[in-house]
Design an enzyme around this catalytic site. Structure first.
Site, PDB file in Angstrom:
ATOM      1  N   VAL A 151      57.625 -55.562  -9.695  1.00 45.88           N
ATOM      2  CA  VAL A 151      56.237 -54.879  -9.636  1.00 45.88           C
ATOM      3  C   VAL A 151      55.479 -56.082  -8.653  1.00 45.88           C
ATOM      4  O   VAL A 151      55.541 -57.030  -8.427  1.00 45.88           O
ATOM      5  CB  VAL A 151      55.775 -54.764 -10.433  1.00 45.88           C
ATOM      6  CG1 VAL A 151      54.351 -54.218 -10.852  1.00 45.88           C
ATOM      7  CG2 VAL A 151      56.830 -54.187 -12.045  1.00 45.88           C
ATOM      8  N   GLY A 194      61.380 -55.459 -12.970  1.00 50.81           N
ATOM      9  CA  GLY A 194      61.639 -53.443 -12.886  1.00 50.81           C
ATOM     10  C   GLY A 194      62.594 -53.355 -12.120  1.00 50.81           C
ATOM     11  O   GLY A 194      62.962 -52.371 -12.419  1.00 50.81           O
ATOM     12  N   ILE A 417      46.031 -12.706 -10.019  1.00 53.32           N
ATOM     13  CA  ILE A 417      46.348 -11.550 -10.387  1.00 53.32           C
ATOM     14  C   ILE A 417      44.892 -10.645 -10.672  1.00 53.32           C
ATOM     15  O   ILE A 417      44.029 -11.370 -10.169  1.00 53.32           O
ATOM     16  CB  ILE A 417      46.403 -12.484 -12.218  1.00 53.32           C
ATOM     17  CG1 ILE A 417      47.415 -12.892 -11.603  1.00 53.32           C
ATOM     18  CG2 ILE A 417      46.728 -10.870 -12.818  1.00 53.32           C
ATOM     19  CD1 ILE A 417      48.260 -13.688 -13.335  1.00 53.32           C
ATOM     20  N   ALA A 457      46.031 -17.954 -11.436  1.00 47.63           N
ATOM     21  CA  ALA A 457      46.967 -18.707 -12.226  1.00 47.63           C
ATOM     22  C   ALA A 457      48.173 -17.667 -11.672  1.00 47.63           C
ATOM     23  O   ALA A 457      49.086 -17.862 -12.453  1.00 47.63           O
ATOM     24  CB  ALA A 457      46.586 -17.239 -13.513  1.00 47.63           C
TER      25      ALA A 457
END
Length: 579
Positions: A151, A194, A417, A457
């Protein structure tokens, strides 16, 4: 099934010299963006120490290791520009992508040992989640080139904890293994804390003689008994401990090969580790792709370079999507599903490397008179927008691809849409959600090419990674843009009421207009292809001529070791198409 799949109808036509000359400026605009992307990629590749410095230590860089390991010309990099935490290193410190080793596709990932000796740095956790997701969705081996110094302790809060922190990598490795997806790891250098977890969590560990993995490095071990602070006596003790552990770091080959047996193999040279990975890749589960092929692989009838002339750089201008697709698929052949119905959407079967693939894409330009039918002539349909028939057609096609176990490639260039009460009454909101449901229940790998716009969307429902568990990766291009709406639309929506108030009060409108222009410019700046790659909205920005190589890699990887099968003579889609 040969009558269905061999010699499918061809489509597309050659571009005339006149057409190319007319579109030369368009090509140059796209090439300028690709050149900027190339500059950014080169910056990331050169991050950290110079390669010569690593070579002077008798070591290979991550890029050297990849070049020596993979089958020539098969590495398809992903996430090179990804840096979601905008860290000072300018990179997540991981290099990854799809690669073929000994003829088999894998997800290949490695720590960049030029950048803080491969340390865990801010943003890396998100990158590693994408890596393990990619292996899971394609059900192919994950190969790690581990060289991780642990780390970056001065920024531990950006790395260590959190629900999506680096620790989730180990859970993800365990998850892959429970699904029968093996993880091979070549290990070099010092890998404490890590890095040690990263070194132990794969399935099969192949070590270089000078490497180590450990719960803690020398600095951690030497500082385990502080007095609550530091003084000269404590500093002297720490110096001695550090010198000792630098000479003999914990978790060396003598421990993890001779004592614990965690290392399955130890090799004297870097090349020895890479050769072992190659040997073990031959043992990985994989079908011969001919088992699934319906035809011999073929090149398209037309050059991919034509895309520079076909796709308009100007987002407000239309182009012929079918012509673009004909430059990318085997033999420029296809079987279109429901032509004429939902004309704003292309759906059809194509072949990549002789393998059946489903394709869905947005068509552009003005749609036939009277469409969409539910509008009763109150407005005309425009390509790129989604209407009722197109949403129904996509739902049907996706569901049938899932039934027939056909992987799906999405080509997205959508402005959203259809909106308004008429569209609401036509159930477009529900049909969009239905498409997300249809995608989720397919269980087949999918990928997306953001050819131009990803908006509102529609970006979610058309195979976008935001609302899709099966999206293996998303490619951007030099013409890609992603936004909730166009910047000009956002500015109008944000400031229209303010304009009314200022006008009614008799005040100068220019300050509001300036803010509107600033917002539109911000939308533009934060939707550029390099910004999309930097934030991870796309997994890589790819030059037009390179698109087919990624599509082929996806197709072959998706068919290499699928979790379920549909025999060709059981398939319904080709029969439904032919009627």
């Amino acid at each position: 099934m040969h009558p269905y799949f061999k010699n499918m109808p061809t489509f597309g036509k050659a571009l005339s010299d006149k057409k190319k000359a007319k579109a030369e400026d368009n090509k140059q605009s796209i090439l300028e963006v690709e050149a900027k992307i190339a500059e950014e990629i080169e910056r990331v590749k050169n991050a950290g120490l110079p390669a010569e410095k690593i070579h002077s230590r008798g070591q290979l860089t991550i890029w050297d290791r990849i070049e020596k390991l993979v089958d020539p010309g098969t590495f398809r990099p992903l996430h090179i520009l990804y840096n979601p935490k905008n860290n000072e290193e300018g990179t997540t410190g991981v290099v990854d992508g799809l690669a073929k080793i000994e003829g088999k596709w894998c997800v290949l990932a490695g720590f960049d040992n030029k950048v803080m000796a491969g340390a865990w740095i801010a943003g890396q956790a998100e990158n590693q989640l994408r890596i393990t997701d990619l292996a899971k969705r394609l059900h192919i081996p994950l190969v790690w080139l581990v060289n991780c110094s642990g780390v970056k302790l001065t920024e531990q809060e950006e790395v260590y904890a959190d629900r999506r922190g680096n620790g989730t990598t180990f859970f993800r490795h365990a998850e892959l293994e429970t699904k029968g997806i093996p993880i091979l790891a070549g290990i070099w250098g010092t890998n404490p804390a890590g890095g040690g977890y990263q070194g132990i969590s794969p399935t099969y560990l192949i070590a270089h003689k000078d490497c180590n993995i450990a719960v803690g490095g020398g600095g951690i071990v030497g500082g385990m008994s502080p007095k609550g602070g530091f003084d000269v006596e404590g500093a002297e003790q720490l110096i001695e401990a550090t010198r000792h552990f630098k000479e003999v770091p914990p978790g060396s080959v003598g421990i993890h090969y001779d004592k614990t047996g965690f290392f399955k193999e130890v090799h004297d040279t870097e090349e020895g580790v890479l050769n072992s990975i190659r040997r073990h890749m031959t043992q990985m589960p994989a079908y011969d792709l001919d088992f699934f092929r319906v035809d011999e692989p073929k090149e398209p009838l037309f050059p991919a370079d034509d895309l520079y002339y076909l796709v308009n750089f100007n987002q407000k201008m239309s182009y012929d999507f079918d012509q673009c697709l004909a430059r990318l698929v085997d033999g420029s052949e296809h079987m279109e599903f429901k032509p004429g119905y939902g004309p704003e959407i292309y759906t059809g079967l194509v072949k990549m490397s002789g393998l059946v693939m489903g394709v869905i894409g947005n068509r552009q330009g003005f749609l036939p008179p009277g469409y969409p039918e539910y509008a009763n002539g109150e407005y005309m349909g425009i390509g790129g927008k989604l209407y009722r028939q197109g949403l129904i057609k996509m739902n049907e096609f996706v569901t049938l691809c899932g039934r027939d176990r056909v992987p799906i490639i999405w080509f997205q260039d959508t402005s959203g849409i259809d909106v308004g009460d008429i569209a609401e009454q036509a159930e477009l909101l529900g049909l969009g959600q239905s498409l997300i449901y249809s995608i989720e229940q397919t269980g087949v790998p999918q990928m997306m090419v953001l050819l131009r716009k990803g908006t509102a969307a529609a970006h979610y429902v058309m195979g976008g990674p935001t609302a899709n568990n099966h999206n293996a990766f998303t490619l951007g291009t030099a013409t890609s843009e992603i936004y909730v709406m166009h910047g000009e639309t956002a500015a109008a929506a944000s400031f229209s009421r303010r304009l009314v108030k200022e006008k009614d009060a008799g005040r100068d409108l220019q300050p509001v207009i300036d803010k509107m222009n600033d917002l539109a410019q911000m939308y533009y700046d934060k939707s550029r292809p390099w910004y999309c790659a930097f934030r991870g909205f796309v997994d890589e920005v790819v030059n037009y001529p390179d698109l087919r190589s990624y599509l082929t890699a996806f197709a072959e990887a998706a068919y290499q070791n699928p979790t379920s099968l549909c025999p060709h003579h059981h398939m319904m889609l080709p029969r439904i198409i032919k009627g």
